[in-house]
Scaffold this motif. Structure first.
Motif, mmCIF file in Angstrom:
data_model
loop_
_atom_site.group_PDB
_atom_site.id
_atom_site.type_symbol
_atom_site.label_atom_id
_atom_site.label_comp_id
_atom_site.label_asym_id
_atom_site.label_seq_id
_atom_site.Cartn_x
_atom_site.Cartn_y
_atom_site.Cartn_z
ATOM 1 N N THR A 190 0.915 -1.408 -0.344
ATOM 2 C CA THR A 190 -0.054 0.003 -0.612
ATOM 3 C C THR A 190 0.985 1.555 -0.037
ATOM 4 O O THR A 190 0.446 2.060 -0.884
ATOM 5 C CB THR A 190 -0.953 -0.192 0.990
ATOM 6 O OG1 THR A 190 -1.702 -0.881 1.139
ATOM 7 C CG2 THR A 190 -1.674 1.086 1.617
ATOM 8 N N ALA A 240 -6.379 2.287 0.045
ATOM 9 C CA ALA A 240 -5.883 1.329 -0.399
ATOM 10 C C ALA A 240 -5.173 1.055 1.306
ATOM 11 O O ALA A 240 -5.821 -0.638 1.590
ATOM 12 C CB ALA A 240 -4.029 1.560 -1.342
ATOM 13 N N SER A 256 -6.053 -2.175 3.565
ATOM 14 C CA SER A 256 -4.644 -2.861 4.454
ATOM 15 C C SER A 256 -5.533 -2.773 5.862
ATOM 16 O O SER A 256 -5.364 -4.342 6.396
ATOM 17 C CB SER A 256 -4.194 -1.887 4.151
ATOM 18 O OG SER A 256 -3.170 -1.986 2.608
ATOM 19 N N ALA A 271 -7.431 -0.692 -5.503
ATOM 20 C CA ALA A 271 -6.217 -0.566 -4.346
ATOM 21 C C ALA A 271 -6.887 -1.032 -3.086
ATOM 22 O O ALA A 271 -6.873 -1.575 -2.570
ATOM 23 C CB ALA A 271 -7.139 1.228 -4.225
ATOM 24 N N THR A 283 -3.737 -3.665 -4.609
ATOM 25 C CA THR A 283 -2.430 -2.972 -3.839
ATOM 26 C C THR A 283 -1.865 -3.897 -2.813
ATOM 27 O O THR A 283 -0.855 -3.739 -2.305
ATOM 28 C CB THR A 283 -2.985 -1.638 -3.329
ATOM 29 O OG1 THR A 283 -3.294 -0.467 -4.937
ATOM 30 C CG2 THR A 283 -2.095 -0.921 -2.882
ATOM 31 N N PRO A 284 -2.907 -3.861 -1.402
ATOM 32 C CA PRO A 284 -2.862 -4.542 -0.520
ATOM 33 C C PRO A 284 -2.443 -6.058 -0.421
ATOM 34 O O PRO A 284 -1.160 -5.984 0.650
ATOM 35 C CB PRO A 284 -3.696 -4.300 0.680
ATOM 36 C CG PRO A 284 -4.851 -4.189 -0.349
ATOM 37 C CD PRO A 284 -4.632 -3.977 -1.104
#
Length: 530
Positions: free
Chosen positions: A170, A337, A341, A398, A402-403
Motif C-alpha cells: 500500500t 488502499a 489494508s 486499490a 494494492t494491499p
C-alpha cells in the motif's frame, strides 16, 4: 512461516490467547518500537510507486519533453519500461541475496543501488544516461522489494503480521504522492530542475533506509535456519515479550519455527522446480502468477503510466490540470488502499479480490463507453464522466491488488520456497509491466478508445479466474493454511510433532481440550487485542 501464521496462530487452535499482550498494543513500548522500526522495510515500496507517478508527471513538463526531443510513443515505452527491465533482470538473483545474506542485507544492498541510480538520473546529460540510471533504479528496487515483505512478515508481532504485510504494498502510494505533487510544484521552474528535482527525490527512501536499516532486527526464522538460535530467541524476547526470554510466547514461536523448518529440506536444496513439484505448490503458483499478471493487466497500467495521454484524449491538456489531477489521484488511491489494508482480517482475502475485480470491470466498461463517446462527439459530459470513473476504477483496484498482491503471495508460501515464490510473482508482474509499457503508448495512439475495449474483455476473464481459484486464508494457522493447498495428510505430521512441544512450552496439558470453549476464548482475545 507464512505472514498470517502469527496472526492465525494468535487465533488458531495451537496458541493460548493468554500469551498475547493485554490491552491496546500502543501501551506496550516494545511493540511500539518494533512497529516504528518496521517502517524502514515498509517504505521500500516508495521508490517503485514514485517511478510510475513521476513518469506520468514528467510527460506534462515542457522542459523534460524538450530536453529529450519530444519523445515519440515508442520512446515513452522505453523510458517507462527500462525501470521494469532492470527489476526483471534482478529477480533471479534477489532470492539468493535474501536467503543467503539475510533480509537486512537485502534491503541495504537494494537501497544503495537505487540511490546510485537516483543520483545518476538527477545528473543525466543524455538519453543513454537517463535510460541507464532508470535501469539501476529498477535493478536495486528488486533486491529491497524481495527482502522487505519477508522481514516484515517474519518479525512483526503475531497479531500485526497480516495488516503490516498488507500495508507494505500500500505504501507504493507514498512514493506516488511525493512524485505527483513534486512534479506539480516543479513544472513551473523555468529550467531543467523542473524535472531533475523529482528525479532526485526518488532516492529519498534509500537514504532513510541506509541510515536506519542497521537498527532493524534480523528475521528470527532466517537466523534459526542459519543455526543462530540464540540470536533468534533474543530478538523474539526483546520485541515480542519485552525482553522476557522465559515468556511462553517466546518459547511457542521458537518451537513453532524449529518444528516447521525441521519438516522441510535444507534451503540449499530448494530449486525453482519445487515451486511446481507438488499439487499444492502448483495450486499456489496458479494463484500467485494469476494475481501478479492481473495486477498490471487490468487496465491500470494504461492509467498509471499514461494518464497524460488519457487526459489529452478527453480535452484536459494543460500541464497545471494534468499534474494536479495526478496528485489528487495518488492521495485518493492511498486512502483507499490504507483502509483496505486495515480491513484484511475482517473482510477476508477472497471477498476483497472478487469485489475489486468486479468493480474494475464495471468501471472500465464505462470508461470505454465514455472514451468512445467523447472521441466521436467531444461531449464535455462524457469527458467528465470518464474522469470520474478513472477515480472509481482506481478505488476498486486499490481494494485488493494494492494491499494483497505481496501479502497474500507471502502468506500462502512455506518458508523455504517463500523467497523464490515471491520472485516468481515479481517475474509475472514485471513481465506484464514491460509488455504494457512497450505496447500501451503505441496501441493507444493507433486504436484510441478501442484499446480500452481489450482491457474490458480481459477483466471478464480475471473475474472468472479469481472467482474459481482465489482461496480464503483468513484466521488460519500454519497447519490449516497448508491443508488448503496440500491436504490434511500432508500437514498431519507437523501437527503431531508440534503438539507435544507447544504444550510443554506453555506448561499446559492440552490433551482433551474442548475445541468450542477454545474457539470462544480465541474470539474474545481477538476483540481484546485489536
Amino acid at each position: 512461516m507464512a505472514p498470517n501464521t502469527g496472526v492465525a496462530s494468535a487465533a488458531g487452535r495451537s496458541m493460548d490467547p493468554s500469551m498475547l499482550h493485554s490491552g491496546k498494543w500502543w501501551n506496550h513500548g516494545h511493540i511500539v518500537k518494533l512497529n516504528l522500526l518496521l517502517i524502514i522495510p515498509l517504505i521500500t515500496s516508495y521508490a517503485n510507486g514514485f517511478d510510475g507517478s513521476m513518469m506520468n508527471g514528467l510527460q506534462s513538463v515542457e522542459h523534460w519533453k524538450s530536453y529529450f526531443g519530444y519523445p515519440k510513443p515508442e520512446d515513452l515505452g522505453l523510458f517507462n519500461a527500462i525501470q521494469s527491465i532492470g527489476a526483471f533482470c534482478a529477480i533471479p538473483i534477489s532470492p539468493y541475496i535474501s536467503d543467503g545474506l539475510g533480509r537486512k542485507n537485502g534491503i541495504a544492498i537494494g537501497a544503495a543501488i537505487v540511490l546510485v541510480g537516483a543520483i545518476l538520473q538527477t545528473a543525466t546529460q543524455n538519453l543513454g544516461m537517463f535510460v541507464g540510471s532508470r535501469f539501476l533504479v529498477g535493478f536495486g528496487t528488486t533486491f529491497a522489494q524481495m527482502a522487505s515483505p519477508l522481514l516484515i512478515s517474519e518479525v512483526a508481532y503475531p497479531t500485526h503480521r497480516a495488516p503490516l504485510t498488507s500495508l507494505y504494498n500500500t505504501l507504493w502510494f507514498s512514493g506516488s504522492i511525493v512524485a505527483a505533487w513534486s512534479t506539480f510544484g516543479t513544472f513551473r521552474i523555468n529550467s531543467d530542475w523542473s524535472w531533475r528535482i523529482p528525479s532526485a527525490l526518488q532516492g529519498l527512501s534509500s537514504i532513510i533506509q541506509l541510515l536506519f536499516v542497521w537498527f532493524l532486527p534480523e528475521s528470527p526464522r532466517w537466523l534459526i535456519n542459519r543455526g543462530r538460535d540464540e540470536e533468534a530467541k533474543a530478538i523474539l524476547a526483546r520485541f515480542h515479550a519485552d525482553g522476557d526470554a522465559s515468556h511462553p510466547l517466546v518459547s511457542f514461536e521458537y518451537n513453532e519455527i524449529k518444528e516447521a523448518l525441521a519438516l522441510e529440506s535444507e534451503a540449499a536444496r530448494v530449486s525453482w522446480l519445487d515451486l511446481f513439484r507438488t499439487p499444492g505448490n502448483r495450486r499456489r503458483m496458479r494463484i500467485i502468477i494469476g494475481i501478479g499478471v492481473f495486477s498490471q493487466w487490468s487496465g491500470n497500467g494504461l492509467i498509471s503510466y499514461y494518464l497524460t495521454k488519457v487526459l489529452d484524449g478527453i480535452g484536459i491538456t494543460s500541464s497545471n490540470d494534468q499534474t494536479l489531477l495526478n496528485g489528487i489521484l495518488a492521495i485518493y488511491n492511498f486512502i483507499i488502499a490504507i483502509s483496505a489494508s486495515m480491513s484484511v482480517e475482517k473482510v477476508g482475502r477472497r471477498p476483497l479480490f472478487i469485489i475489486s475485480t468486479a468493480g474494475m470491470l464495471v468501471a472500465y466498461a464505462i470508461i470505454t463507453a465514455m472514451s468512445g463517446t467523447y472521441e466521436k462527439t467531444k461531449n464535455a459530459d462524457a469527458g467528465r464522466t470518464l474522469l470520474a470513473f478513472v477515480f472509481i476504477f482506481n478505488g476498486f483496484y486499490a481494494i485488493a491488488y494494492t494491499p494483497l498482491l505481496v501479502s497474500y503471495t507471502v502468506e500462502i508460501l512455506p518458508f523455504l520456497i517463500r523467497a523464490k515464490g515471491l520472485a516468481a510473482m515479481n517475474f509475472s508482474v514485471m513481465g506484464a509491466i514491460i509488455f504494457n509499457q512497450y505496447t500501451n503508448p503505441i496501441a493507444l495512439d493507433a486504436l484510441k478508445w478501442k484499446y480500452y475495449l481489450i482491457y474490458t474483455i480481459w477483466l471478464v476473464f480475471e473475474l472468472v479466474y479469481v472467482w474459481l481459484w482465489a482461496t480464503e486464508t483468513k484466521g488460519r494457522s500454519l497447519e490449516e493454511t497448508a491443508a488448503l493447498f496440500d491436504g490434511e495428510d500432508a500437514v498431519a505430521e507437523l501437527a503431531n510433532r508440534t503438539g507435544h512441544d507447544m504444550a510443554e512450552s506453555r506448561g499446559v496439558k492440552r490433551a482433551g481440550s474442548d475445541s468450542q470453549d477454545e474457539k470462544l476464548n480465541i474470539e474474545h482475545s481477538h476483540r481484546e487485542v485489536a
